[in-house]
Design a protein around this motif. Sequence first.
Motif, short mmCIF file in Angstrom:
data_model
loop_
_atom_site.label_atom_id
_atom_site.label_comp_id
_atom_site.label_asym_id
_atom_site.label_seq_id
_atom_site.Cartn_x
_atom_site.Cartn_y
_atom_site.Cartn_z
N LEU A 140 52.48 27.43 -72.48
CA LEU A 140 51.68 26.51 -72.10
C LEU A 140 52.68 25.31 -72.42
CD1 LEU A 140 48.86 26.61 -74.57
CD2 LEU A 140 48.69 26.65 -72.36
N ASN A 141 53.73 25.40 -73.17
CA ASN A 141 55.00 24.66 -72.34
C ASN A 141 55.96 24.30 -71.07
OD1 ASN A 141 56.41 24.23 -75.91
ND2 ASN A 141 55.06 23.16 -75.12
N SER A 142 55.78 25.76 -70.51
CA SER A 142 56.60 25.95 -69.80
C SER A 142 55.93 25.82 -68.37
CB SER A 142 56.47 27.39 -69.26
OG SER A 142 55.09 27.87 -69.16
N ILE A 143 54.67 24.91 -68.74
CA ILE A 143 53.78 24.83 -67.04
C ILE A 143 53.15 22.42 -67.82
CG2 ILE A 143 52.22 26.99 -66.65
CD1 ILE A 143 49.64 25.93 -68.05
N GLY A 144 53.74 22.25 -68.34
CA GLY A 144 53.97 20.99 -68.12
C GLY A 144 52.59 20.23 -69.54
N LEU A 145 52.28 21.39 -70.82
CA LEU A 145 51.76 21.50 -72.00
C LEU A 145 52.81 20.14 -72.40
CD1 LEU A 145 48.81 23.53 -71.42
CD2 LEU A 145 48.96 20.82 -71.49
N GLU A 146 53.02 19.57 -72.99
CA GLU A 146 54.53 18.85 -73.59
C GLU A 146 54.20 19.34 -75.59
OE1 GLU A 146 56.03 14.93 -72.55
OE2 GLU A 146 54.05 15.34 -71.06
N TYR A 147 53.24 18.82 -75.78
CA TYR A 147 52.67 19.60 -76.81
C TYR A 147 51.86 20.57 -77.23
CZ TYR A 147 55.82 14.96 -77.13
OH TYR A 147 56.32 14.01 -77.09
N CYS A 148 51.40 21.12 -77.81
CA CYS A 148 51.15 22.99 -77.98
C CYS A 148 50.63 22.73 -79.94
CB CYS A 148 51.26 24.08 -78.25
SG CYS A 148 51.34 23.36 -75.89
N GLU A 149 49.69 23.40 -80.18
CA GLU A 149 49.31 24.03 -81.45
C GLU A 149 48.00 25.14 -81.22
OE1 GLU A 149 49.29 24.90 -84.80
OE2 GLU A 149 50.27 23.43 -84.61
N ILE A 150 49.12 26.19 -81.43
CA ILE A 150 48.38 27.53 -81.29
C ILE A 150 47.77 27.58 -83.44
CG2 ILE A 150 47.85 29.37 -81.05
CD1 ILE A 150 48.87 29.48 -78.49
N GLY A 151 46.62 27.65 -84.16
CA GLY A 151 46.77 28.20 -85.17
C GLY A 151 45.47 27.93 -86.33
#
Length: 169
Positions: A140-151
């Motif tokens: 997700l970061n690699s496509i431009g989503l700067e901040y991610c949370e999964i869980g």
Amino acid sequence: MSVDESVVCHLLQHLLCNTSWNEEGNEISISPQAGEKFLFFRIDDQSNEGLKECLGMNGNNQQICDLLIYYQKKANNNNRFIKVVCLAEGKGKDISHAVDQIKNTFRVFNSKFSGVTWAAYVEIHQKSSPRNVKKQKVELNSIGLEYCEIGKCKFQNFIRGINYSELTN
């Protein structure tokens, strides 16, 4: 922030009346604090064909995520506002499907918004134990989503835990 006008018209049809969403045991909600604004748009439902058409997705089977959440708050030490668009999905176990839905959504919405910070949030059903979370976040970061949370981190902890001082410099 600027937004494509036709997208705004379609999004407004999917604006939820509150800052809470619940589906199949997944819940994403927040109580806004002073100076915060949240808008929840339920974009993945049976009535979103007009939105999909507006985004150029009609006629294909691309799935989009459950919610587009707009978050705005005043920056601490100036008169600017921090603006975040968070793409959110509730899932049981199939994290890769959730990531694919968020990636599809980001691809079509990214060109429609400017001047925002992008984030992604996947709410995992409490009984699930997701695998390969780190790999999915990197994707997700690699496509431009700067901040991610999964869980299992609650949405409020995620969105308020972003280091917004980085965004105001």
